[in-house]
Design a protein around this motif. Structure first.
Motif: not given
Length: 324
Positions: A277-282, A308-315, A317-321
């Motif tokens: 799921a994380c991969e799909a969103l990223l 939008l690219h910075t949102f990807w970066f945040s996402a 990092v958030a995937s680590a959760l």
């Protein structure tokens, strides 16, 4: 709005109050002004850093939260402590960088970003320099108080990179600029994890991947500032190879990120549904960013693409959760 003038003492029939009484009577208004002064400073901080909040404060907070989650902590006080500490620590990190960056680039900002605090007259250069000196002193001290000597060392590393980037001239060429910014993000994310838990091999893998991939694609931000780069004498990627080639390179790199994320990051750490799921969103964010980079032009469009690219970066990092 004009200020009120005090009444002349000669117009009063009663004798003047003692000097001590006058001094004491002035204290409460000063104390009452303190919240307003603090509010004004917070507002000024936001005006300096608002463009870079998604790329710095949000990833820092999320990485600290991932570190705390990895320890199994569930107490609300633990989470409140980490989030509160992170807001202060990462806010100082971003403020220190934005202050020195905008002090150095005040003339350029007057042309390209006149709404920023210095060119708009909201703060003087002298006032910005004073705030920078205070923040540079407060940042490592805050790190020492929040996370001990290791966190203070990450803060000092970040400060060294700030100075090298601006005063050392590393921002003049896109390659040295991006290497310096990537190293700064390494100090940020490693410090974020260290704030809540000891760094582990899995954490280092996540941090290294995030910093490397974002660093490689960071020239994306320069597409929106092409005119400012020319006037200030900086050499961006688009100036080195031409804008069409720069867009093709960046769009291609970003389009390859979903495969890199799968094989180098998610698959070695988590092969379950949550990882997928994380991969799909990223991947969705990557492909949208790549398409915009290749097809859309103009300062506003390029700014939206970079955000939008910075949102990807945040996402990312958030995937680590979810994964770690």
């Amino acid at each position: 709005m004009t200020s009120r003038q005090p009444l002349a003492l000669s117009t009063l029939s009663a004798p003047a109050p003692p000097r001590l009484a006058v001094s004491a009577s002035r204290q409460p208004p000063s104390l009452l002004r303190l919240p307003a002064l603090l509010g004004a400073e917070v507002s000024l901080w936001y005006r300096f850093v608002r463009r870079d909040l998604p790329a710095v404060v949000i990833p820092g907070l999320v990485m600290a939260a991932a570190a705390l989650r990895s320890t199994g902590a569930t107490a609300i006080l633990d989470w409140a402590r980490v989030i509160g500490s992170g807001l202060v620590f990462f806010g100082l990190y971003l403020y220190a960088f934005c202050l020195i960056n905008q002090i150095s680039g005040a003339e350029e900002d007057a042309l390209n970003k006149p709404d920023r605090p210095i060119p708009s007259g909201l703060v003087t250069l002298q006032g910005a320099r004073l705030r920078w000196a205070i923040v540079m002193a407060a940042y490592p001290i805050t790190g020492l108080c929040l996370g001990g000597i290791r966190l203070a060392c990450f803060a000092l590393l970040a400060q060294l990179l700030f100075v090298a980037h601006e005063q050392g001239g590393l921002h003049r060429h896109w390659l040295t600029k991006n290497l310096c910014c990537a190293a700064g993000l390494l100090a940020l994310l490693a410090g974020a994890w260290q704030m809540a838990a000891p760094l582990t091999p899995a954490a280092w893998r996540w941090i290294a991947f995030a910093v490397t991939t974002f660093g490689l694609t960071l020239p994306l931000q320069d597409l929106r500032d092409a005119e400012g780069d020319r006037r200030s004498g900086r050499t961006s990627l688009s100036m080195s190879v031409g804008e069409p080639a720069a867009r093709a390179i960046l769009a291609g790199l970003i389009a390859l990120l979903p495969a890199a994320t799968h094989f180098l990051l998610i698959a070695p750490l988590h092969r379950g549904l949550r990882g997928a799921a994380c991969e799909a969103l990223l991947a969705l964010l990557n492909l949208a960013t790549a398409a915009r980079t290749a097809t859309l032009r103009g300062e506003r469009a390029d700014h939206a693409t970079y955000m939008l690219h910075t949102f990807w970066f945040s996402a990312l990092v958030a995937s680590a959760l979810v994964v770690l």
